[in-house]
Design an enzyme around this catalytic site. Structure first.
Site, PDB file in Angstrom:
ATOM      1  N   GLU B  36       0.706  -0.992  -0.025  1.00 20.16           N
ATOM      2  CA  GLU B  36      -0.082  -0.029  -0.017  1.00 20.16           C
ATOM      3  C   GLU B  36       0.938   1.210  -0.067  1.00 20.16           C
ATOM      4  O   GLU B  36       1.770   1.543   0.938  1.00 20.16           O
ATOM      5  CB  GLU B  36      -0.967   0.027   0.981  1.00 20.16           C
ATOM      6  CG  GLU B  36      -1.700   1.022   1.280  1.00 20.16           C
ATOM      7  CD  GLU B  36      -2.641   0.995   2.688  1.00 20.16           C
ATOM      8  OE1 GLU B  36      -2.864  -0.164   3.293  1.00 20.16           O
ATOM      9  OE2 GLU B  36      -3.218   2.128   3.217  1.00 20.16           O
ATOM     10  N   ASP B  47      -5.130   9.626  10.018  1.00 15.67           N
ATOM     11  CA  ASP B  47      -3.926   8.938  10.428  1.00 15.67           C
ATOM     12  C   ASP B  47      -3.173   9.494  11.756  1.00 15.67           C
ATOM     13  O   ASP B  47      -3.499  10.664  12.022  1.00 15.67           O
ATOM     14  CB  ASP B  47      -3.145   9.223   9.486  1.00 15.67           C
ATOM     15  CG  ASP B  47      -3.048   8.161   8.219  1.00 15.67           C
ATOM     16  OD1 ASP B  47      -3.069   7.052   8.265  1.00 15.67           O
ATOM     17  OD2 ASP B  47      -3.240   8.836   6.972  1.00 15.67           O
TER      18      ASP B  47
END
Lengths: 396, 252
Positions: B36, B47
């Site tokens: 990824e 995040d």
């Protein structure tokens, strides 16, 4: 002049191509619950009574529509100020906070989080949470904590926890990032009280509805006091909640709706936050709207003397009003806003917030468009007390 | 327990371009099934601190859309890859054009953590043939939305199961594990797409427990923290994860 707007957004939260819900999956259930919960209370009589009572006795509504005689004389038309600066906590922000905090309580949430730039929304949120007995955490960029220290102290006095955000540009945008991260982590216990007509659906609609009281009052007041509708309405636009609040009731009238953005040190300098004037369509903080970002899609650093306008995005409904031409938007510089601050203070004895001074400056720039009999409303969204320490430092 | 997948996240160009490419090679050698690649965005709301920092460092070092796609041409050819980024970097390019370019740079699909299934399905028509968009399921996803998620998981897409309420790099718990099990069972009723679990996978023990419940695990924060210490620690972490998900885990 019919306009489809009062029925927007659509079921998916879109105003034409703008709006929607761009959030991590973890928040989707909470947003759907919020939408359903809001749909219920907006028709609920008991809720509306409770809201109306608090707006009247706690926030101090209705706020006056004040005929500014000396400013009118200087400008050459009839100028009225919608006095949101007289609200409790010093700005229109309290209208939305009361509505959403009551909703939070209905949804069974005991903890409220919010982002703040200038600290006005943070103070209003902390105030309403104190009144309703809700735990309150405010996210604020480290740069704003420094330049708005009195408001930080005020939030703490009100019992709120203020979390300083040191990531990114350390301003409102980063405070909102961090508030969203908190919400993803504590979604079931926490209510996120967004302060502007931004964010994912249903926030742009809900915040607009809670602020629309400004325009409803102004429409009634100008008909009664001035004998007719206004030719134009000026309001400053950062995220756009005070502007949407006053514009909404006038969408179906002939009034020109004019949003004034923060031109900073000049549009060519690159140090501004004139999102609708200079930005392009983009996606940030949950909705598709106009945005100041670079060709890689990274969000630009923005600037304004007014911390409450220092934001790279704008509410999706404003993007739609711009696209359809129902409202127009332009920017005035920090300097023009400061001049307007002094003009209003010396002519009318009303120091406006630096944010609201942009609306005054925008009107002043265009004053020659109007004839003597024309009525113009300026939304004076907040008072200047919070900005006076900075002028004092500057004067020394 | 064969057939479980190990997905490894790296931020494009971090800590520098050469090390990023070497790390990808190590990932391939240690048996990663999918890489990824994160195209860094200025405001990564899903995040935690680790990926926020690697993203802003990569942006400061000049990483952007064009360079990330260029750099990706040099990734190990045998290792399938998906591009992870947020909506705006692709939106400003135009969805259809961006999907085509990303496909030509060798990516099998896109992972967009701020685009829920409701919005994702409106982009499906803009994809090139065989290119997938990954829908997410969270512990909070209600059953009545799973059909929508399943519908978005087309053309080889996996379903990204977020392990916990939180952002990348948060801590897992036994309660989260029970919840994941429940969500995966509910997904199986409506979809045949593989389910990979991510967020909070830090150790072999956790990887084993999550892999037992699903089709694979995604490791991001822990991989970057290991890579910060060097390619050696990074390789050792991946080896531990690979071994853990391939063997039957001990009873806890």
């Amino acid at each position: 002049m019919k306009h489809p707007l009062p029925s927007l957004p659509d079921r998916r939260g879109y105003f034409g191509p703008f709006g929607g819900r761009f959030v991590p999956e973890t928040l989707m259930t909470a947003l759907l619950e919020l939408e359903a919960g809001y749909g219920k209370v907006r028709r609920d009589r008991a809720f509306r009574r409770e809201l109306a009572a608090l707006l009247a006795d706690f926030a101090g509504r209705p706020t006056p529509l004040y005929r500014a005689d000396r400013l009118s004389e200087a400008a050459g038309c009839r100028v009225y100020l919608k006095r949101e600066d007289l609200c409790h906590t010093g700005a229109h922000k309290i209208n939305n906070c009361i509505g959403q905090a009551l909703l939070a309580r209905r949804l069974g949430k005991r903890r409220v989080i919010a982002e703040t730039g200038a600290g006005q929304h943070g103070v209003a949120t902390a105030t309403v949470c104190a009144k309703l007995g809700l735990a309150c955490t405010i996210y604020m960029g480290a740069k704003d904590v420094e330049r708005q220290a009195p408001n930080v102290f005020r939030m703490k006095l009100l019992g709120a926890e203020v979390r300083e955000v040191t990531a990114g540009s350390q301003t409102l945008k980063d405070a909102m990032n961090e508030a969203l991260r908190d919400w993803v982590t504590n979604v079931e216990t926490t209510y996120y009280l967004i302060g502007s007509v931004a964010g994912p659906h249903p926030y742009p609609m809900m915040v607009r509805d809670f602020q629309a009281v400004i325009g409803r009052e102004a429409l009634r007041q100008i008909r009664r006091k001035a004998g007719g509708p206004p030719r134009a309405i000026y309001a400053c636009v950062g995220g756009g909640s005070n502007a949407m609040g006053i514009f909404y009731a006038f969408l179906r009238t002939r009034a020109d709706l004019i949003g004034v953005e923060a031109g900073g040190t000049g549009l060519k300098s690159g140090r501004h936050s004139a999102t609708l004037t200079r930005g392009s369509p983009g996606i940030l903080h949950g909705s598709q709207s106009f945005l100041l970002s670079n060709s890689d899609g990274n969000v630009a650093d923005v600037h304004s003397i007014a911390a409450g306008l220092d934001y790279p995005g704008v509410g999706p409904e404003h993007a739609y009003l711009k696209k359809t031409g129902r409202a127009r938007y332009f920017a005035v510089s920090d300097r023009a806003a400061l001049e307007a601050f002094h003009r209003l203070t010396t002519l009318e004895g009303i120091p406006p917030a630096f944010e609201s001074a942009h609306a005054v400056a925008g009107f002043w720039k265009e004053r020659r468009r109007y004839r003597r009999a024309d009525r113009v409303i300026i939304n004076l969204s907040g008072r200047g007390d919070k900005d006076i320490p900075r002028l004092f430092d500057h004067a020394r | 327990m064969p057939g479980k997948s190990l997905v490894v996240y790296l931020t494009a160009g971090w800590p520098d371009r050469a090390t990023f490419l070497k790390a990808a090679k190590v990932a391939a050698e240690e048996g990663a099934d999918l890489l990824e690649v994160g195209l860094p965005f200025s405001d990564p709301i899903a995040d935690g601190p680790t990926i926020q920092k690697t993203s802003s460092a990569a942006i400061r070092a000049g990483m952007n859309y064009d360079r990330a796609l260029d750099l990706s041409q040099r990734l190990p050819p045998g290792l399938p890859r998906a591009l992870m980024t947020y909506a705006n970097p692709l939106f400003v390019r135009g969805w259809a054009g961006a999907f085509g370019e990303i496909r030509r740079a060798g990516f099998a699909g896109c992972i967009l953590p701020d685009v829920p299934a409701e919005e994702l399905v409106t982009y499906l028509p803009f994809r090139p043939r065989g290119f997938y968009l990954v829908p997410f399921v969270a512990p909070t996803t209600a059953d009545d939305r799973l059909a929508r998620v399943a519908d978005a998981a087309r053309d080889g897409a996996f379903i990204y199961m977020v392990s916990l309420r939180g952002i990348t790099g948060a801590r897992l718990s036994a309660a989260a594990e029970r919840e994941i099990a429940g969500r995966v069972r509910a997904i199986r009723r409506v979809s045949h797409a593989p389910v990979y679990v991510g967020f909070g996978v830090r150790s072999g023990a956790w990887a084993a427990r999550l892999a037992r419940l699903s089709d694979g695990v995604i490791v991001g924060t822990a991989a970057l923290e290991a890579l910060r210490r060097g390619l050696g620690p990074f390789g050792r972490l991946l080896r531990e994860l690979r071994r853990s998900i391939d063997i039957r885990p001990p009873a806890i």
